[in-house]
Every structure is written in C-alpha cells, then in structure tokens.
Design an enzyme around this catalytic site. Structure first.
Site, PDB file in Angstrom:
ATOM      1  N   ASP A  39     -35.486   4.702  52.679  1.00  0.00           N
ATOM      2  CA  ASP A  39     -34.875   5.998  52.396  1.00  0.00           C
ATOM      3  C   ASP A  39     -34.919   6.889  53.632  1.00  0.00           C
ATOM      4  O   ASP A  39     -35.833   6.752  54.460  1.00  0.00           O
ATOM      5  CB  ASP A  39     -35.604   6.694  51.240  1.00  0.00           C
ATOM      6  CG  ASP A  39     -35.372   6.011  49.904  1.00  0.00           C
ATOM      7  OD1 ASP A  39     -34.315   5.380  49.738  1.00  0.00           O
ATOM      8  OD2 ASP A  39     -36.253   6.123  49.024  1.00  0.00           O
ATOM      9  N   TYR A  67     -46.715  -0.770  52.572  1.00  0.00           N
ATOM     10  CA  TYR A  67     -46.432   0.660  52.727  1.00  0.00           C
ATOM     11  C   TYR A  67     -47.709   1.491  52.693  1.00  0.00           C
ATOM     12  O   TYR A  67     -48.666   1.158  51.981  1.00  0.00           O
ATOM     13  CB  TYR A  67     -45.544   1.161  51.579  1.00  0.00           C
ATOM     14  CG  TYR A  67     -44.194   0.514  51.481  1.00  0.00           C
ATOM     15  CD1 TYR A  67     -43.108   1.004  52.202  1.00  0.00           C
ATOM     16  CD2 TYR A  67     -43.987  -0.576  50.641  1.00  0.00           C
ATOM     17  CE1 TYR A  67     -41.853   0.419  52.093  1.00  0.00           C
ATOM     18  CE2 TYR A  67     -42.734  -1.174  50.533  1.00  0.00           C
ATOM     19  CZ  TYR A  67     -41.678  -0.670  51.261  1.00  0.00           C
ATOM     20  OH  TYR A  67     -40.440  -1.258  51.151  1.00  0.00           O
ATOM     21  N   ASP A  81     -39.023  11.617  44.411  1.00  0.00           N
ATOM     22  CA  ASP A  81     -39.641  11.870  45.713  1.00  0.00           C
ATOM     23  C   ASP A  81     -39.473  13.352  46.076  1.00  0.00           C
ATOM     24  O   ASP A  81     -38.908  14.126  45.308  1.00  0.00           O
ATOM     25  CB  ASP A  81     -39.053  10.950  46.801  1.00  0.00           C
ATOM     26  CG  ASP A  81     -37.553  11.150  47.009  1.00  0.00           C
ATOM     27  OD1 ASP A  81     -37.096  12.312  47.026  1.00  0.00           O
ATOM     28  OD2 ASP A  81     -36.830  10.146  47.159  1.00  0.00           O
ATOM     29  N   ARG A 174     -41.421   4.799  44.736  1.00  0.00           N
ATOM     30  CA  ARG A 174     -41.207   6.067  44.016  1.00  0.00           C
ATOM     31  C   ARG A 174     -41.558   5.912  42.536  1.00  0.00           C
ATOM     32  O   ARG A 174     -42.204   6.777  41.940  1.00  0.00           O
ATOM     33  CB  ARG A 174     -39.747   6.519  44.153  1.00  0.00           C
ATOM     34  CG  ARG A 174     -39.399   7.045  45.534  1.00  0.00           C
ATOM     35  CD  ARG A 174     -37.928   7.400  45.621  1.00  0.00           C
ATOM     36  NE  ARG A 174     -37.100   6.213  45.644  1.00  0.00           N
ATOM     37  CZ  ARG A 174     -35.821   6.190  45.269  1.00  0.00           C
ATOM     38  NH1 ARG A 174     -35.246   7.273  44.783  1.00  0.00           N
ATOM     39  NH2 ARG A 174     -35.121   5.092  45.365  1.00  0.00           N
TER      40      ARG A 174
END
Length: 198
Positions: A39, A67, A81, A174
């Site tokens: 993103d 991540y 988010d 998310r």
C-alpha cells in the site's frame, strides 16, 4: 540488458505501480513488474522483476512475507488503516499489558481463514474492490485460507502495539490488526507497516 530481481526499499507515499514505472525508466530495462503489492502508506521491501526476471513473479507472489506492523487500538477506520475515515472509537481495556497482549496475539499463529478487506486491490468482475468501496458499494469476498507462521509482540505503548509477523502470501495485515483489536476487547486499525522479508 539486465535480467533479474531488484529489491527496492519503497518509501511512504509511493504506490507499487509508481515504483515500477520509475524503474522502467532505466535504460537497460524494457519490462518490469512488482512481486507483491505494498500500500502507498507502507514502506519496505518491494521486489521488482527486470526483463526476463519478471517470469519469476509467480513464485514470490504466493511466497511468505515478513512485516513489522504498528496497531492503533481503540479506533477503527473504513480502510482498516490510518488513511481511512474513523468509523468507531472504543475504550481500550485498562488491564492490558505486554504479557496479556502477547498471549492474545499468540492465538493468531497457524492456518486460518481471513476475509479480505473491502478496500483492497483484490478484483471482482475485473475491477479492484477499493473502486467499489469508493463508490459506496460493498463487495464481500469469501474467506481465504492464510497461515501466520510466526507472530510476536515487539513493543507496547498503549494505544500502540508493534508486532513482527511472518505470514503466507495473500494475508492482509490490516485485517489482522482489526482482528487482534477484537481479541483484546476493543477495535483497532493499522497505523504503520513495513515489509522486511519476501
């Protein structure tokens, strides 16, 4: 002519497609493609195939990812988010501390099903879901099989939690953030995301 895979540390604010267009301007590159979308607000490792290297993309798209994620407890947004509009604010339970949060987060380790967020690049009838969402239309896709191979709490400073996640391709961090918020008795959204491995 260069053939291979270029690891890019994607900065915040650039889309994955913008990174690919930038790389394609190099004189020795005629064909490019990224190997897993990040993103625009996320940072970190974006693998870009160069020329014949683009043929390897299918192996990386489905492969595991790692991540570092920051969760913001108590606030849910429409995009799940920090770029979205706030939908709901709930109190954060006062008893939460690092041991209790780590215990709750451990429940998410292993194979499971996850519903993709309505704001995502996943396509429905050839059109990304986020376009339907921006038009005020909700398209729900069926749950998908994912696997969280490893998940650990790296830091707690309420309302923020930092976690390190190793997961299968196709996992939405998310959605994981919101699910962890619910497990902790509140809600949440993803406040920051950095991919560290692919």
């Amino acid at each position: 002519m260069i053939h291979g895979i270029l690891p890019v540390d994607k900065p915040e604010g650039m889309s994955s497609a913008q990174v690919v267009r930038y790389v394609k301007k190099l004189e020795t590159v005629s064909k490019t493609g990224h190997m897993g979308t990040l993103d625009p607000f996320a940072t970190g490792l974006l693998l870009v195939g160069l020329n014949k290297g683009t043929k390897l993309s299918r192996f990386f798209l489905s492969g595991s990812k790692r991540y570092l994620a920051r969760l913001h407890l108590g606030v849910e947004t429409d995009t799940l988010d920090r770029t979205g509009t706030v939908l709901e604010e709930l109190p954060v339970p006062a008893h939460l501390d690092e041991p209790s949060i780590s215990s709750a987060v451990e429940h998410f380790r292993g194979p499971q099903q996850q519903i993709p967020p309505t704001f995502s690049a996943l396509k429905h009838n050839g059109k990304p879901l986020y376009r339907y969402a921006r038009e005020g239309k909700t398209v729900e896709k069926p749950p998908r099989d994912i696997n969280i191979f490893d998940i650990r709490v790296k830091g707690v400073e309420i309302p923020y939690i930092d976690i390190d996640v190793v997961c299968s391709g196709g996992t939405y961090i998310r959605t994981l953030a919101v699910d962890i918020g619910k497990e902790l008795g509140t809600t949440a959204h993803l406040a920051g995301l950095r991919r560290t491995g692919s």
